[in-house]
Write a protein that holds these residues in place. Structure first.
Motif, short mmCIF file in Angstrom:
data_model
loop_
_atom_site.label_atom_id
_atom_site.label_comp_id
_atom_site.label_asym_id
_atom_site.label_seq_id
_atom_site.Cartn_x
_atom_site.Cartn_y
_atom_site.Cartn_z
N ALA A 81 50.28 12.23 13.18
CA ALA A 81 51.27 13.08 13.77
C ALA A 81 51.58 11.43 13.85
O ALA A 81 53.06 11.20 13.29
CB ALA A 81 51.29 12.90 15.93
N LEU A 82 51.67 10.40 13.24
CA LEU A 82 51.78 9.15 13.04
C LEU A 82 51.76 8.79 11.49
O LEU A 82 52.63 8.30 11.18
CB LEU A 82 50.41 8.27 13.10
N LEU A 83 51.30 10.24 10.70
CA LEU A 83 52.41 10.27 9.21
C LEU A 83 53.54 10.62 9.37
O LEU A 83 53.95 10.38 8.15
CB LEU A 83 51.74 11.20 8.46
N VAL A 84 53.86 11.24 9.94
CA VAL A 84 55.53 11.70 10.55
C VAL A 84 56.55 10.67 11.69
O VAL A 84 57.06 9.98 10.76
CB VAL A 84 55.54 12.86 11.26
N ILE A 85 55.80 10.36 12.15
CA ILE A 85 56.69 9.23 12.87
C ILE A 85 56.65 7.83 12.17
O ILE A 85 57.50 7.56 12.02
CB ILE A 85 55.56 8.61 13.96
N ILE A 86 55.42 7.81 11.61
CA ILE A 86 55.82 5.73 10.56
C ILE A 86 56.88 6.53 9.16
O ILE A 86 57.57 5.84 8.77
CB ILE A 86 54.43 5.75 9.75
#
Length: 563
Positions: free
Chosen positions: A225-230
């Motif tokens: 998820a963080l790879l998308v949000i960032i």
């Protein structure tokens, strides 16, 4: 089947979808938050220390450690609701629904603290030597309301199949087929065997599996998820602004026909929050009742971490992935689900404000009868997969479908061939279940989340995070709910009924991989509320007992741990 589903949906209109239900759920959480002095904040640090085992004693009565009990309960709550449920909440209620999921989680931390404490306090040791607890035990032993306990236990058994079993494997099988082309029946058989191997060992084996799998799957999903949000960092603040702003503006409107009132967004958010973290439902209290410990309040403190992890962390990350990527507003190429499709008379455009308003009224179950829009009845001419007749509009997933094609499944195969001829529509629905309809429309649930995960550093490979996440989340949910149903059966029929229940549970798990579970979902919606309402009534009646139990805990704790 559709008649049964419609009947269950009608009943749900008086239960989970009724206007009073969100206020009941939030109201109980708010009452205990004030009555117990903000325990979700004051006791958070103590909860973490307890989970780490700082005050644990191997001699204390119980079957599992605090961490194992937390992992088991989380395995039941961290499931498809965190992946597909959040997307469905946004789809149905707009960004405002996420705000109400937060409210439900924050207040639900207290609700869970209360229900787990009371369930742990009134648990019993069964004839096979294991612990059995849950709301049904305090309902009978303390409130002398056997009838309420029976309702709760029966609803728990139904929910074990309706939320923890059949829809979970159905989702897994569909995702494995879509992503890796694995036939549904193979997924069903393989996972049913693994399920049987786990649950036959009872709570100790279930907890052992949960405390290994849950942390791994949570970390994997969070990283993805963080790879998308960032990657979409410039949209992080606008995403939070959309969530908060839509609440205070009183509007939850998004793309297509997803315009939703303040009350509707609240209802969708609260209901999805309940489905996700189960605070108030009383289910997790069953798992925590097996934890080793003499102080019920200590286990209650452990449980308040669940809504925090499940909703305030994992669900929020899912929401940010969807909102920051922007996929929630766009139409995407997809295969239409029969339950999402409806044909209406006349030609409508989503660029025409008047058309949009009429369709919004029509798509709202409460106002459909007031709408001038009529369901289409008749035949549609198809040439090489494309419609050549007019006078109708196809709505899919609450949006006007575009670039629609029609094909027919080949007998005994998943392949389909373009149709040339007539297709029949009755009361807005396709009559032939073998017709495959594809095109562009809004999407929801796990499909929306999977699409959002492709808009990050991993590109198209991001969807595999969702596939693997669904596999692990849904499978562990099935494991945890087998135990909840197991304890409900023990309460109603004694330990002798558990073996029969487990066999039936595994059999239905395998079967649901290849059958339609729409009716099961509808039944589950009713059963969840039939668990929640008795539980909320029970804990409210025991509010003084709860407060005294917390006071006793701190008095004992200070004696054993002087500064």
């Amino acid at each position: 089947m559709e008649t049964i589903k419609n009947g269950l949906d009608y009943l749900d209109g008086f239960l989970g979808s009724a206007d009073y239900f969100p206020f009941l759920l939030i109201g109980v959480g708010l009452f205990f938050t004030i009555y117990l002095g903000l325990p979700q904040v004051r006791y958070f640090g103590q909860a973490v220390r307890i989970v780490k085992g700082k005050y644990s004693k191997s001699s204390d009565p119980g079957d599992t450690s605090h961490f194992a009990a937390l992992s088991t309960a989380l395995s039941g709550t961290v499931g498809t609701g965190n992946i597909g449920g959040v997307a469905l909440a946004i789809f149905m209620g707009g960004p405002a629904a996420i705000f109400w999921m937060w409210v439900t989680a924050f207040l639900g931390m207290t609700t869970k603290f209360v229900e787990v404490t009371l369930s742990h306090k009134y648990r019993e040791k069964t004839e096979d030597g294991t612990m059995a607890g849950g709301p049904m035990y305090y309902m009978e032993k303390k409130l002398n309301m056997k009838w309420l306990a029976v309702i709760f236990a029966l609803a728990t058994i139904i929910s074990s199949f309706g939320t923890g079993n059949m829809p979970q494997i159905n989702n897994i099988a569909q995702v494995m087929n879509d992503t890796f082309l694995i036939p549904n029946w193979i997924t069903g058989v393989v996972l049913a065997i693994l399920l049987a191997m786990v649950i036959i060992g009872g709570i100790k084996r279930i907890a052992k599996v949960a405390e290994r799998v849950v942390p791994f799957m949570a970390v994997l999903y969070v990283i993805g998820a963080l790879l998308v949000i960032i990657y979409n960092y410039q949209n992080i603040l606008p995403s939070f602004s959309a969530i908060i702003g839509s609440v205070f503006s009183g509007s939850a409107a998004v793309g297509g026909f997803l315009g939703a009132s303040f009350a509707y967004a609240m209802q969708r958010g609260v209901n999805r929050g309940l489905f996700s973290n189960e605070a108030g439902q009383g289910s997790a209290a069953i798992a925590h009742s097996a934890a080793r410990g003499k102080e019920p309040a200590s286990e209650g403190m452990v449980s308040l971490l669940e809504p925090f992890i499940d909703t305030l962390i994992i669900c929020t990350l899912t929401a940010l992935v969807i909102l920051s990527s922007g996929v929630w507003k766009d139409k995407h190429q997809n295969t239409f689900d029969r339950n999402d499709m409806i044909f209406v008379v006349g030609e409508y455009s989503d660029s025409n404000e008047s058309d949009v308003k009429q369709l919004q009224i029509f798509l709202d179950r409460k106002t459909e009868k007031e709408s001038k829009v009529q369901r289409f009845d008749g035949s549609i001419s198809i040439q090489n997969g494309e419609a050549i007749s007019d006078g109708y509009t196809l709505i899919n997933a609450r949006s006007i479908a575009e670039d629609v094609t029609y094909s027919q499944r080949e007998e005994g195969s998943l392949k389909s061939q373009p149709i040339t001829g007539e297709i029949t529509v009755k009361n807005g629905r396709l009559e032939n279940p073998d017709i495959v309809v594809e095109g562009k429309s809004l999407i929801h649930s796990a499909s929306l989340t999977a699409e959002a995960f492709t808009k990050g550093f991993l590109g198209e490979n991001g969807k595999y995070i969702v596939s693997l996440g669904l596999l692990l989340f849904a499978f562990t949910t099935a494991i945890a709910w087998s135990y909840y149903g197991d304890r409900a059966v023990t309460y109603l029929f004694g330990s002798k009924g558990v073996h029969i229940y487990r066999v039936f549970y595994v059999a239905m798990f395998a079967l649901a991989a290849v059958v339609d579970t729409t009716v099961v979902w509808a039944l589950a919606n009713v059963a969840i509320v039939m668990m929640t309402i008795p539980n909320l009534i029970g804990i409210m009646l025991l509010h003084k007992d709860m407060k005294n139990t917390v006071k006793e805990y701190w008095a004992d704790f200070r004696k054993e741990n002087p500064k």
